[in-house]
Scaffold this active site. Structure first.
Site, mmCIF file in Angstrom:
data_model
loop_
_atom_site.group_PDB
_atom_site.id
_atom_site.type_symbol
_atom_site.label_atom_id
_atom_site.label_comp_id
_atom_site.label_asym_id
_atom_site.label_seq_id
_atom_site.Cartn_x
_atom_site.Cartn_y
_atom_site.Cartn_z
ATOM 1 C CG HIS A 21 89.694 39.144 5.792
ATOM 2 N ND1 HIS A 21 89.943 40.501 5.891
ATOM 3 C CD2 HIS A 21 89.331 38.753 7.026
ATOM 4 C CE1 HIS A 21 89.734 40.909 7.123
ATOM 5 N NE2 HIS A 21 89.367 39.854 7.848
ATOM 6 N NE ARG A 70 85.942 40.244 8.541
ATOM 7 C CZ ARG A 70 84.836 40.018 9.252
ATOM 8 N NH1 ARG A 70 83.647 40.283 8.714
ATOM 9 N NH2 ARG A 70 84.903 39.541 10.480
ATOM 10 C CD GLU A 92 88.783 36.991 14.112
ATOM 11 O OE1 GLU A 92 88.967 35.879 14.668
ATOM 12 O OE2 GLU A 92 89.693 37.679 13.619
ATOM 13 C CD1 TRP A 93 86.642 35.638 20.562
ATOM 14 C CD2 TRP A 93 88.859 35.883 20.437
ATOM 15 N NE1 TRP A 93 87.135 35.642 21.844
ATOM 16 C CE2 TRP A 93 88.495 35.795 21.796
ATOM 17 C CE3 TRP A 93 90.212 36.050 20.116
ATOM 18 C CZ2 TRP A 93 89.425 35.868 22.831
ATOM 19 C CZ3 TRP A 93 91.135 36.113 21.134
ATOM 20 C CH2 TRP A 93 90.753 36.026 22.468
ATOM 21 C CG ASP A 94 80.570 36.873 19.377
ATOM 22 O OD1 ASP A 94 80.708 38.097 19.597
ATOM 23 O OD2 ASP A 94 79.453 36.325 19.328
ATOM 24 C CE1 TYR A 95 88.123 39.585 18.651
ATOM 25 C CE2 TYR A 95 86.949 40.452 16.752
ATOM 26 C CZ TYR A 95 88.039 39.810 17.283
ATOM 27 O OH TYR A 95 89.059 39.393 16.463
#
Length: 204
Positions: A21, A70, A92-95
Site C-alpha cells: 500500500h 490503506r 499485517e503482522w499483529d505487533y
C-alpha cells in the site's frame, strides 16, 4: 511448513504480484502498523495513482486485498477495487504491545530489539505469520491454475514473509527483503522452481 505440491503441479507459471500500500502517517514515521486502520497520506494516494498507470493493461485472474483501508484504498485507486476480494490472510503482522511504536522507541527500553528476533508480546509469532502467508499462496495459486497473474494488495511485513515462503525460506527470511510503500514485486518461476522475478519496483 505447508507443502503445496498439488498447487505447484497445476500452477507452474502463475505469477503473484505483490503490491504494498501507499504511504501512511505511520509508515512515514516508521511506527509498527497492523490492526490500527489508518488512511493513506496525500503522497500515498499519489503513489497509488502511479500504480494505476504502471499496472494499466495488466490482466489479473484474481485480485486479493487486505481488509485494512490503506490496502483497500491503494487497490481502489490503482483501478482494481471492483475485482478485489478481501483476504484476511493478508492482514499485517499483529505487533501486540508494540503497535504504534517505532523500533527506536522500543529499543530505548529493550536494547537491540527486532521484530524478527524478539518475542512479540500479545501479538503473533513470525512462524504464525508464515503459516498465514502459506495459506494465501495456496489460495492465490488455486485462483489462477493455468499460469495467470494474481495481485495481492497488502503490507510490508506480510508481503516480505510471503515472498520468503514463496522461495522456500523460513518466515524469518523476510528480514532480508526490504519493501517500500507503493511498490510492486513479482513472484514467478524458472522452469518449475519458484523465484523472485522482480522486487521492490518503485516509482521515484
Amino acid at each position: 511448513m505447508v507443502e503445496l505440491e498439488e498447487e505447484v503441479g497445476m500452477s507452474v507459471g502463475t505469477e503473484l504480484w505483490l503490491v504494498r500500500h501507499g504511504e501512511t502517517e505511520w509508515s512515514l514515521s516508521g511506527a509498527h502498523t497492523s490492526r490500527t486502520d489508518i488512511p493513506l497520506t496525500d503522497h500515498g494516494r499519489k503513489r497509488a495513482e502511479e500504480l494505476r498507470d504502471y499496472l494499466k493493461g495488466t490482466k489479473f485472474d484474481a485480485v486479493f486485498e487486505s481488509p485494512m483501508q490503506r490496502a483497500r484504498e491503494t487497490c481502489a485507486i490503482a483501478g482494481f477495487g471492483d475485482q478485489a476480494v478481501v483476504e484476511n490472510g493478508l492482514k499485517e503482522w499483529d505487533y501486540g504491545v508494540y503497535e504504534g511504536k517505532t523500533t527506536k522507541e522500543i529499543q530505548a527500553t529493550i536494547p537491540g530489539w527486532s521484530v524478527w528476533k524478539n518475542e512479540i508480546v500479545d501479538g503473533e509469532t513470525v512462524e504464525h505469520v508464515g503459516e498465514r502467508a502459506d495459506g494465501v499462496i495456496a489460495r492465490a495459486l488455486a485462483a489462477a491454475p493455468q499460469g495467470g497473474k494474481v495481485a495481492l494488495f497488502a503490507h510490508a511485513h506480510i508481503l516480505r514473509i510471503l515472498a520468503a515462503r514463496w522461495i522456500g525460506l523460513d518466515a524469518t527470511g523476510g528480514s532480508l527483503l526490504a519493501l517500500g510503500t507503493g511498490s510492486v514485486s513479482v513472484m514467478g518461476w524458472e522452469r518449475e522452481t519458484r523465484v523472485i522475478s522482480s522486487w521492490n519496483r518503485g516509482f521515484e
